[in-house]
Design a protein around this motif. Structure first.
Motif, short mmCIF file in Angstrom:
data_model
loop_
_atom_site.label_atom_id
_atom_site.label_comp_id
_atom_site.label_asym_id
_atom_site.label_seq_id
_atom_site.Cartn_x
_atom_site.Cartn_y
_atom_site.Cartn_z
N UNK A 146 26.15 44.90 47.30
CA UNK A 146 27.36 44.16 47.65
C UNK A 146 27.74 43.18 46.55
N UNK A 147 26.73 42.55 45.94
CA UNK A 147 27.02 41.59 44.86
C UNK A 147 27.68 42.28 43.68
N UNK A 148 27.14 43.42 43.27
CA UNK A 148 27.74 44.14 42.14
C UNK A 148 29.16 44.59 42.49
N UNK A 149 29.32 45.14 43.67
CA UNK A 149 30.63 45.63 44.08
C UNK A 149 31.63 44.49 44.17
N UNK A 150 31.24 43.41 44.82
CA UNK A 150 32.14 42.29 45.07
C UNK A 150 32.49 41.54 43.78
N UNK A 151 31.46 41.22 42.99
CA UNK A 151 31.72 40.44 41.78
C UNK A 151 32.49 41.23 40.73
N UNK A 152 32.20 42.51 40.59
CA UNK A 152 32.97 43.30 39.62
C UNK A 152 34.40 43.48 40.09
N UNK A 153 34.60 43.59 41.39
CA UNK A 153 35.97 43.65 41.90
C UNK A 153 36.70 42.35 41.60
N UNK A 154 36.02 41.23 41.78
CA UNK A 154 36.63 39.93 41.48
C UNK A 154 37.00 39.83 40.01
N UNK A 155 36.08 40.23 39.14
CA UNK A 155 36.36 40.14 37.70
C UNK A 155 37.48 41.07 37.30
N UNK A 156 37.52 42.27 37.87
CA UNK A 156 38.61 43.20 37.56
C UNK A 156 39.95 42.62 38.02
N UNK A 157 39.97 41.94 39.14
CA UNK A 157 41.21 41.28 39.58
C UNK A 157 41.62 40.20 38.58
N UNK A 158 40.64 39.42 38.13
CA UNK A 158 40.94 38.38 37.15
C UNK A 158 41.46 38.97 35.85
N UNK A 159 40.82 40.04 35.39
CA UNK A 159 41.26 40.66 34.15
C UNK A 159 42.66 41.26 34.28
N UNK A 160 42.94 41.84 35.45
CA UNK A 160 44.29 42.39 35.66
C UNK A 160 45.33 41.27 35.64
N UNK A 161 45.03 40.16 36.30
CA UNK A 161 45.95 39.02 36.27
C UNK A 161 46.14 38.52 34.85
N UNK A 162 45.02 38.45 34.13
CA UNK A 162 45.06 37.92 32.78
C UNK A 162 45.85 38.82 31.85
N UNK A 163 45.63 40.14 31.97
CA UNK A 163 46.36 41.07 31.10
C UNK A 163 47.85 41.02 31.40
N UNK A 164 48.21 40.94 32.67
CA UNK A 164 49.62 40.84 33.01
C UNK A 164 50.24 39.58 32.44
N UNK A 165 49.50 38.49 32.55
CA UNK A 165 50.01 37.21 32.03
C UNK A 165 50.17 37.25 30.52
N UNK A 166 49.17 37.79 29.82
CA UNK A 166 49.25 37.83 28.36
C UNK A 166 50.24 38.86 27.86
N UNK A 167 50.42 39.95 28.62
CA UNK A 167 51.47 40.89 28.24
C UNK A 167 52.83 40.20 28.30
N UNK A 168 53.01 39.37 29.33
CA UNK A 168 54.24 38.59 29.41
C UNK A 168 54.39 37.64 28.24
N UNK A 169 53.28 37.05 27.79
CA UNK A 169 53.32 36.17 26.62
C UNK A 169 53.75 36.95 25.38
N UNK A 170 53.14 38.13 25.18
CA UNK A 170 53.50 38.95 24.03
C UNK A 170 54.97 39.35 24.08
#
Length: 573
Positions: free
Chosen positions: A93-117
């Protein structure tokens, strides 16, 4: 001042990303709790197993000696099974949950930085190669995924585990508990501070070297024929080899320091194990501690390997995380501070004025535009003519607010472009360039880039305007058909018409069209030109074309013609 410099290299670059993590505080705390539960289960499993095996052996020896002895095997046996199952489930559960959390963060971050670019002007974008920007959007963000999973949660959980185990062992032997906190606490402090210091400069440098390697590899693949023709391929490979050698040396050095950290963890856990075993044995000799408890305490310390084993590598490579954060911070700093700030265009089609405009790109030997002056009243149509490199695209980027003039003034609706709100200017000005950018998504999604709220009926009308509706209706998935990466599933003409349909959905007041009928056959171009003539009525229009020849596929309704030669005005009618 000196203290500030010592703190800034770590705290300041990571501060924006720590604030970003804080937005998902509940998920991160829950993930850390799962890590702690997994570690607790591992310690409990090993410690209780050691106690149970020892207690069973001593009970068997007592029975064999004819002594009266008994042991409840059900409670510890159930506890062992509980810890074993809990450890397996919680780890999953820890691997599943934490990696899901990080993937959500990375998706938010990529969207935000794509907007910056997307918001950077042409002058800023031209300072670096496309591969450099791509590296920031992919590799640098990927490097930051270890900020929570490797650099924040694991050491926090390890610190709590050291304190918790020390307190637990102190129930039977305060000296043993103190030894755990003291020795493992020192080891944890070295991992966090010492390993980070050892690897900081090397791992920081490696990020830049990897970017250079990627850029030079792309250059070699794209320009292989030219490098071979001019005899430069060997020199180019030599430079690649030098970068690779430096990366390999740094990788070996980081590996050695990581191995040192792992060895120190082993030594620290071993030394703590010996200290606890010795102190527990003394207590056992004094009659204050049962034999099974001695084994349980020692094995509980041994289980702390799981808490510390992954930390040396993470902190040895902390410099890479810092470097990625610094580069992304610089990217964030390059975007406009407030795209909403500034004035809005007055209603209706704007007037266009360029007065004595000169534009120089960074590092260019000659200006892209040199003292260009012209004007349009609202609703007029202008054709800017010239050969490739004459400066047509530079005029377009100035009018769209993507660049500021080096000299002179650019006005829309009587207002200098630099004073206009970037977001409101983007709503009123639309540009179709030679480059068509399509996403690996559906037809509908690519069209809704222009208007996220557009209904399907509007999408079909826009496709009909560019003669793509019949083609789209014949597709099995219709508007849900994916266009492929960069629109590779479409022909060049289809991709360009799809981009034109997207522009139509914007309903802009100033329309800039760069060779709008490029890639279309004469019949299709003629029909779209007739429709476009009506749609453009009441809008200010700037066409960018090589020349006008009076044919059926000339841009419709041109009222003025401007001729550019090497960035200079060579005629305006």
């Amino acid at each position: 001042m000196a203290d500030s410099r010592r703190v800034d290299p770590l705290r300041t670059p990571l501060a924006p990303w720590l604030r970003l993590l804080d937005r998902r505080r509940r998920r991160l705390v829950a993930g850390a709790a799962l890590m702690a539960l997994t570690l607790l289960s591992a310690v409990g499993l090993l410690a209780l197993s050691g106690w149970f095996i020892t207690a069973s052996a001593l009970t068997g020896i007592a029975l064999a000696a004819g002594l009266a002895a008994s042991l409840d095997v059900y409670v510890p046996g159930g506890g062992i099974r509980f810890f074993a199952v809990t450890r397996t489930v919680s780890r999953y559960l820890e691997r599943l949950y934490n990696h899901d959390t990080v993937l959500r963060l990375l998706a938010d971050l990529r969207g935000r930085l794509f907007g910056v670019l997307a918001g950077l002007d042409e002058r800023t974008l031209s300072r670096r190669r496309a591969s450099d920007w791509l590296h920031r959007l992919t590799a640098d963000i990927d490097t930051l995924d270890g900020l929570y999973l490797r650099l924040l949660a694991p050491p926090a959980v390890a610190a709590l585990a050291v304190l918790g185990l020390g307190g637990f062992l102190a129930l039977w032997s305060p000296a043993a508990g103190g030894a755990v906190v003291g020795l493992l606490g020192l080891a944890l402090a070295w991992i966090i501070l010492g390993q980070a210091r050892l690897g900081m400069a090397t791992s920081h440098r490696q990020v830049a070297d990897l970017e250079r390697l990627r850029g030079r590899l792309i250059e070699q693949w794209q320009g292989l024929a030219e490098l071979e023709a001019y005899g430069s391929l060997a020199e180019h490979r030599r430079r690649l080899d030098a970068i690779e050698a430096r990366i390999e040396a740094d990788q070996r050095r980081l590996g050695q320091w990581t191995a040192l950290g792992n060895a120190l963890v082993g030594v620290a856990v071993g030394a703590t194990l010996v200290a606890v075993l010795w102190l527990a044995a003394l207590a056992h000799a004094d009659g204050g501690l049962a034999g099974p408890l001695v084994v349980m305490m020692a094995l509980a310390v041994l289980a702390m390997n799981e808490a510390l084993a992954g930390l040396p590598m993470a902190f040895t490579r902390l410099g890479a995380t810092r470097a990625a954060a610094e580069r992304l911070n610089a990217l964030e700093a390059a975007r406009p501070t407030d795209v909403e700030a500034g004035e809005g265009l007055p209603p209706g089609p704007p007037a266009v004025t360029l007065a004595g405009v000169t534009l120089r790109y960074p590092g260019a030997l000659v200006p892209a535009l040199d003292d260009v002056t012209f004007s349009l009243v609202p609703g007029e149509r202008l054709a800017v003519c010239g050969a490739s490199g004459a400066g047509k695209s530079s005029v377009a980027t100035l009018l769209a607010g993507r660049l500021g003039a080096t000299e002179g003034r650019v006005r829309l609706g009587g207002i200098e472009v630099g004073r206009l709100s970037a977001s409101r200017l983007a709503e009123r000005v639309a540009m179709l360039t030679q480059r068509v950018d399509l996403f690996d998504a559906s037809l509908a999604a690519n069209l809704r880039v222009a208007d996220a709220a557009a209904s399907e009926a509007r999408l079909w009308r826009a496709l009909a305007a560019v003669e793509l509706a019949d083609w789209a209706e014949a597709l099995p998935a219709g508007l849900a058909t994916r266009v492929g990466e960069g629109g590779r599933r479409l022909s060049g003409g289809q991709a360009r018409r799809l981009a034109l349909a997207r522009l139509v959905l914007r309903e802009p007041d100033l329309v800039i069209l760069d060779e709008p009928f490029a890639g279309l056959d004469a019949g299709t171009a003629s029909r779209i030109a007739r429709w476009l003539d009506g749609w453009l009525d009441g809008r200010t229009v700037v066409y960018l074309v090589h020349h006008l020849d009076g044919g059926a596929v000339d841009p419709p309704g041109v009222q003025h013609t401007l001729q550019l030669v090497d960035g200079r005005l060579n005629g305006y009618t």
